[in-house]
Every structure is written in C-alpha cells, then in structure tokens.
Design a protein around this motif. Structure first.
Motif, PDB file in Angstrom:
ATOM      1  N   THR A  54      -0.546  33.878  11.601  1.00  0.00           N
ATOM      2  CA  THR A  54      -0.208  33.231  10.334  1.00  0.00           C
ATOM      3  C   THR A  54      -0.661  31.775  10.328  1.00  0.00           C
ATOM      4  O   THR A  54      -0.587  31.088  11.350  1.00  0.00           O
ATOM      5  N   ALA A  55      -1.121  31.316   9.177  1.00  0.00           N
ATOM      6  CA  ALA A  55      -1.380  29.896   8.951  1.00  0.00           C
ATOM      7  C   ALA A  55      -0.348  29.401   7.940  1.00  0.00           C
ATOM      8  O   ALA A  55      -0.250  29.943   6.841  1.00  0.00           O
ATOM      9  N   CYS A  56       0.436  28.408   8.320  1.00  0.00           N
ATOM     10  CA  CYS A  56       1.489  27.874   7.447  1.00  0.00           C
ATOM     11  C   CYS A  56       1.115  26.467   6.982  1.00  0.00           C
ATOM     12  O   CYS A  56       0.533  25.682   7.737  1.00  0.00           O
ATOM     13  N   LEU A  57       1.464  26.155   5.740  1.00  0.00           N
ATOM     14  CA  LEU A  57       1.250  24.825   5.189  1.00  0.00           C
ATOM     15  C   LEU A  57       2.356  24.527   4.176  1.00  0.00           C
ATOM     16  O   LEU A  57       3.059  25.432   3.722  1.00  0.00           O
ATOM     17  N   ARG A  58       2.505  23.266   3.841  1.00  0.00           N
ATOM     18  CA  ARG A  58       3.551  22.890   2.891  1.00  0.00           C
ATOM     19  C   ARG A  58       3.225  23.411   1.505  1.00  0.00           C
ATOM     20  O   ARG A  58       2.080  23.387   1.072  1.00  0.00           O
ATOM     21  N   ARG A  59       4.250  23.895   0.833  1.00  0.00           N
ATOM     22  CA  ARG A  59       4.078  24.316  -0.554  1.00  0.00           C
ATOM     23  C   ARG A  59       3.701  23.094  -1.384  1.00  0.00           C
ATOM     24  O   ARG A  59       4.186  21.998  -1.166  1.00  0.00           O
ATOM     25  N   ASN A  60       2.818  23.286  -2.351  1.00  0.00           N
ATOM     26  CA  ASN A  60       2.327  22.177  -3.197  1.00  0.00           C
ATOM     27  C   ASN A  60       1.664  21.085  -2.349  1.00  0.00           C
ATOM     28  O   ASN A  60       1.841  19.894  -2.608  1.00  0.00           O
ATOM     29  N   HIS A  61       0.924  21.507  -1.353  1.00  0.00           N
ATOM     30  CA  HIS A  61       0.198  20.553  -0.514  1.00  0.00           C
ATOM     31  C   HIS A  61      -0.756  19.749  -1.388  1.00  0.00           C
ATOM     32  O   HIS A  61      -1.404  20.299  -2.287  1.00  0.00           O
ATOM     33  N   PRO A  62      -0.862  18.426  -1.171  1.00  0.00           N
ATOM     34  CA  PRO A  62      -1.741  17.612  -2.028  1.00  0.00           C
ATOM     35  C   PRO A  62      -3.221  17.973  -1.928  1.00  0.00           C
ATOM     36  O   PRO A  62      -3.986  17.666  -2.830  1.00  0.00           O
ATOM     37  N   TYR A  63      -3.633  18.621  -0.834  1.00  0.00           N
ATOM     38  CA  TYR A  63      -5.006  19.097  -0.746  1.00  0.00           C
ATOM     39  C   TYR A  63      -5.055  20.477  -1.398  1.00  0.00           C
ATOM     40  O   TYR A  63      -4.909  21.503  -0.738  1.00  0.00           O
ATOM     41  N   ALA A  64      -5.271  20.505  -2.695  1.00  0.00           N
ATOM     42  CA  ALA A  64      -5.196  21.765  -3.440  1.00  0.00           C
ATOM     43  C   ALA A  64      -6.239  22.784  -2.971  1.00  0.00           C
ATOM     44  O   ALA A  64      -6.059  23.985  -3.146  1.00  0.00           O
ATOM     45  N   GLU A 124       2.540   9.524  -5.544  1.00  0.00           N
ATOM     46  CA  GLU A 124       2.718  10.871  -5.007  1.00  0.00           C
ATOM     47  C   GLU A 124       4.115  11.435  -5.258  1.00  0.00           C
ATOM     48  O   GLU A 124       4.316  12.651  -5.221  1.00  0.00           O
ATOM     49  N   ARG A 125       5.096  10.546  -5.481  1.00  0.00           N
ATOM     50  CA  ARG A 125       6.496  10.961  -5.684  1.00  0.00           C
ATOM     51  C   ARG A 125       7.019  11.776  -4.503  1.00  0.00           C
ATOM     52  O   ARG A 125       7.840  12.677  -4.671  1.00  0.00           O
ATOM     53  N   SER A 126       6.552  11.456  -3.298  1.00  0.00           N
ATOM     54  CA  SER A 126       6.961  12.212  -2.117  1.00  0.00           C
ATOM     55  C   SER A 126       6.561  11.418  -0.872  1.00  0.00           C
ATOM     56  O   SER A 126       5.422  10.968  -0.769  1.00  0.00           O
ATOM     57  N   TYR A 127       7.518  11.245   0.059  1.00  0.00           N
ATOM     58  CA  TYR A 127       7.179  10.582   1.321  1.00  0.00           C
ATOM     59  C   TYR A 127       6.135  11.397   2.095  1.00  0.00           C
ATOM     60  O   TYR A 127       5.211  10.844   2.682  1.00  0.00           O
ATOM     61  N   ALA A 128       6.307  12.721   2.098  1.00  0.00           N
ATOM     62  CA  ALA A 128       5.400  13.581   2.863  1.00  0.00           C
ATOM     63  C   ALA A 128       3.984  13.554   2.290  1.00  0.00           C
ATOM     64  O   ALA A 128       3.001  13.479   3.028  1.00  0.00           O
ATOM     65  N   ASN A 129       3.866  13.620   0.949  1.00  0.00           N
ATOM     66  CA  ASN A 129       2.539  13.576   0.338  1.00  0.00           C
ATOM     67  C   ASN A 129       1.873  12.228   0.565  1.00  0.00           C
ATOM     68  O   ASN A 129       0.663  12.138   0.801  1.00  0.00           O
ATOM     69  N   ALA A 130       2.665  11.162   0.490  1.00  0.00           N
ATOM     70  CA  ALA A 130       2.121   9.831   0.763  1.00  0.00           C
ATOM     71  C   ALA A 130       1.653   9.745   2.215  1.00  0.00           C
ATOM     72  O   ALA A 130       0.634   9.121   2.514  1.00  0.00           O
ATOM     73  N   ALA A 131       2.402  10.389   3.111  1.00  0.00           N
ATOM     74  CA  ALA A 131       2.010  10.393   4.525  1.00  0.00           C
ATOM     75  C   ALA A 131       0.668  11.077   4.722  1.00  0.00           C
ATOM     76  O   ALA A 131      -0.183  10.604   5.487  1.00  0.00           O
ATOM     77  N   GLU A 147       0.834  -1.202   0.000  1.00  0.00           N
ATOM     78  CA  GLU A 147       0.000   0.000   0.000  1.00  0.00           C
ATOM     79  C   GLU A 147       0.870   1.255   0.000  1.00  0.00           C
ATOM     80  O   GLU A 147       0.668   2.178  -0.800  1.00  0.00           O
ATOM     81  N   VAL A 148       1.861   1.290   0.885  1.00  0.00           N
ATOM     82  CA  VAL A 148       2.737   2.458   0.992  1.00  0.00           C
ATOM     83  C   VAL A 148       3.555   2.625  -0.282  1.00  0.00           C
ATOM     84  O   VAL A 148       3.717   3.742  -0.799  1.00  0.00           O
ATOM     85  N   PHE A 149       4.080   1.534  -0.817  1.00  0.00           N
ATOM     86  CA  PHE A 149       4.862   1.592  -2.048  1.00  0.00           C
ATOM     87  C   PHE A 149       4.030   2.151  -3.198  1.00  0.00           C
ATOM     88  O   PHE A 149       4.468   3.031  -3.945  1.00  0.00           O
ATOM     89  N   SER A 150       2.803   1.666  -3.331  1.00  0.00           N
ATOM     90  CA  SER A 150       1.936   2.107  -4.416  1.00  0.00           C
ATOM     91  C   SER A 150       1.626   3.599  -4.319  1.00  0.00           C
ATOM     92  O   SER A 150       1.727   4.340  -5.299  1.00  0.00           O
ATOM     93  N   VAL A 151       1.256   4.061  -3.124  1.00  0.00           N
ATOM     94  CA  VAL A 151       0.908   5.471  -2.942  1.00  0.00           C
ATOM     95  C   VAL A 151       2.134   6.362  -3.103  1.00  0.00           C
ATOM     96  O   VAL A 151       2.066   7.446  -3.695  1.00  0.00           O
ATOM     97  N   THR A 152       3.282   5.907  -2.617  1.00  0.00           N
ATOM     98  CA  THR A 152       4.503   6.706  -2.731  1.00  0.00           C
ATOM     99  C   THR A 152       4.923   6.846  -4.191  1.00  0.00           C
ATOM    100  O   THR A 152       5.381   7.920  -4.614  1.00  0.00           O
ATOM    101  N   ASN A 160       7.421   7.599   9.113  1.00  0.00           N
ATOM    102  CA  ASN A 160       6.858   6.244   9.048  1.00  0.00           C
ATOM    103  C   ASN A 160       6.801   5.722   7.618  1.00  0.00           C
ATOM    104  O   ASN A 160       7.115   4.549   7.355  1.00  0.00           O
ATOM    105  N   ILE A 161       6.390   6.598   6.687  1.00  0.00           N
ATOM    106  CA  ILE A 161       6.305   6.173   5.290  1.00  0.00           C
ATOM    107  C   ILE A 161       7.684   5.818   4.754  1.00  0.00           C
ATOM    108  O   ILE A 161       7.863   4.793   4.073  1.00  0.00           O
TER     109      ILE A 161
END
Length: 304
Positions: free
Chosen positions: A279-289, A32-39, A24-29, A48-49
């Motif tokens: 301020t509200a901070c979030l990751r750039r290119n967050h998967p939740y567009a 997503e091409r990113s450990y953080a996005n897969a997480a 499951e983790v391998f497929s999603v990673t 963990n991912i």
C-alpha cells in the motif's frame, strides 16, 4: 505601536521585532489554512510550522488562527488585517518562491517513506521505475517505522508512506499496489513438495510472519483459516528473523510464510494463498494534487 489591547494592527513599521521566517510561515499558513499543508509547501514539518506561528503570535500579542476539529485553520480577524498590512512583503515572498521553483526545474521534493530496508527490495524499485514523477518532483527517501506512519503523514514529515499490511486511517488516502507473494520457508531436511493449498497445511505446524500492523496480520491469518488452513499463528518479527537465520529450528513438517519483498511487480501472483497487500498512503487532500493520480497510473501500468 500595537499593544495586546489594540483592536487593529498598526503600520508595518510599528510591528514588534519579528523575523523573515515568521512572516514567510505566517503568509503561507494563511494561504494553505493548514499547518501540515504549509509544512509541505515550505519543506518542513507540521510541528515546526506550528511552533513558528506560535512564536509569531507571541511577538504580535494576538492569536492568529483558530484550529478546527479537522485541523483546518481559520485566520482570526486580527490575522486577516495583519496579512493586509504585510501584503507587499507577502507578494515579495511569493515572487521569491516562484523564482526558486523556476530554478529547480526538476520540480518539488517528494519525500517517500518506509520502514526497515524496504527501499532496497524489488517491490519498491520496480514500482519506482514505473512511477512517472521526474517532470514535477525530485525524490528523497526517509526511513520511518510502521508504528509512526500515520503521525508522520499527518505531520507532513513525508508525502507518501509505502508498507506491507497497513490498515485504514482517518484523514489518509491509500493506493493499493497489489498482493505481496510469500516465500515459504521449511526445514532443510523437509521431505516432498511444500503444501500447495491452505488445506494441506499441518494443524499448528505453520506460521505467517508479522508484517505491518497487528490487526492486519490477524486478518490475513483469519483468511488462511477461511481458505481451509487449520490452526496457524502470527510469528513476531524477532522470532521470524531467528528462524530465517536458522531454518533448522523449524519443525520438519512446519512452514513459515514470509512476505517476498525481492519480487518485482510483474511477478506477484500469490496463488491460492491469502496475502498481505502493498500500500501507498498519503494525506487526504494532499496539496500536490497530481500525486495520487500518478501513483494510481503507475499501478495500472502494471495491470494491477
């Protein structure tokens, strides 16, 4: 059966003993091409991912990803071939995920984080009432201290970090939620009205409470001085707490400026005083567009 020296993965049936979670983790990673996005997708953490992927690499005896300088992952040729081999299972996993999302019609989990007692203050509760997310997200709240906010966001421990006095950071986006007004604390026996402008402060008789990151506090102090305030200093958190508990410890003509977190969003005019920003901070290119536009819409709804 594949070995460490084999050039191509063998049939799925010939793979070493592996777990459902690894697949499951391998497929999603891979997707997503990113450990953080897969997480984020799997409601886990980047650490963990990455650990599961490394365990999967050890099981199949081949490297699966090459990590670039910006943390983007590039699947190796072996990983690409392996993904084809486990394609039927990957499709089953995807259908299962879609089924789970259908069951949770309230949406994905959105993890808000902040330090201390921030979530109980009027600044956050008022903002949350304006933030329209119930149609796509379910919210949960995580306490993470300011010194860890960058790491927590980049490692997908949370989706949005709220704070006062947060600085800029690489690979992070921020949404300015407006100024934070001051509560001016004085000695109980202080006479007359409190100073109305920075220029009326007594030299070395006033302080601003340390909030957020040290460099931001130093910048706010410098803004006070540019506005005409003589002297002044940043007061450490422990000393601020002591003076708040016993204002009689302040000099009679002294003033302590403390961020007023109980104020609602509609009543935050700092007047002539330089102030911290919320301020509200979030990751750039967050998967939740949808996330950043929703945060910005909530701010605009309050006219800031």
């Amino acid at each position: 059966m594949p070995t460490k020296n084999s050039e191509n993965p063998g049939p799925v049936e010939a793979l070493p003993e592996i777990t459902y979670r690894q697949l499951e983790v391998f497929s999603v990673t891979c997707k997503e091409r990113s450990y953080a996005n897969a997480a984020l997708e799997l409601h886990s953490t980047r650490a963990n991912i990455k650990r599961v992927c490394q365990e999967f690499e050890a099981a199949v005896g081949r490297p699966l990803f090459e990590e670039m300088a910006d943390r983007t992952l590039v699947p190796t040729p072996f990983a690409q071939g392996l993904l084809v081999q486990v394609g039927p299972l990957s499709r089953s996993l995807r259908k299962l995920g879609e089924g789970v999302r259908t069951l949770h019609q309230a949406g994905r989990i959105l993890r808000f984080a902040a330090g201390g007692e921030f979530f109980r203050g009027g600044l956050f509760t008022d903002f949350l009432a304006t933030l329209k997310i119930a149609d796509i997200f379910r919210s949960c709240f995580v306490r993470i201290e300011v010194k860890r906010f960058r790491t927590a966001l980049l490692n997908a421990e949370c989706d949005v970090y709220f704070g006062i006095g947060l600085g800029c950071a690489d690979r992070l986006d921020s949404v300015d939620l407006g100024p934070v007004p001051w509560k001016i604390v004085r000695h109980p026996k202080a006479k007359g009205e409190p100073p109305a402008t920075p220029g009326e402060l007594e030299k070395d008789g006033w302080w601003i409470a340390d909030a957020g990151e040290p460099e931001v506090a130093a910048s706010v102090l410098e803004d006070f001085r540019k506005a005409g305030a003589p002297g002044g200093a940043v007061l450490a958190e422990a000393e601020t707490a002591r003076l708040l508990a016993d204002p009689s410890s302040l000099p009679t003509a002294g003033c302590l400026f403390v961020p007023e977190t109980t104020a609602g969003l509609a009543d935050r005019d700092p007047g002539p005083w330089p102030s911290y920003r919320l301020t509200a901070c979030l990751r750039r290119n967050h998967p939740y567009a949808e996330l950043k536009p929703r945060l910005m819409a909530a701010v605009n709804g309050h006219g800031h």
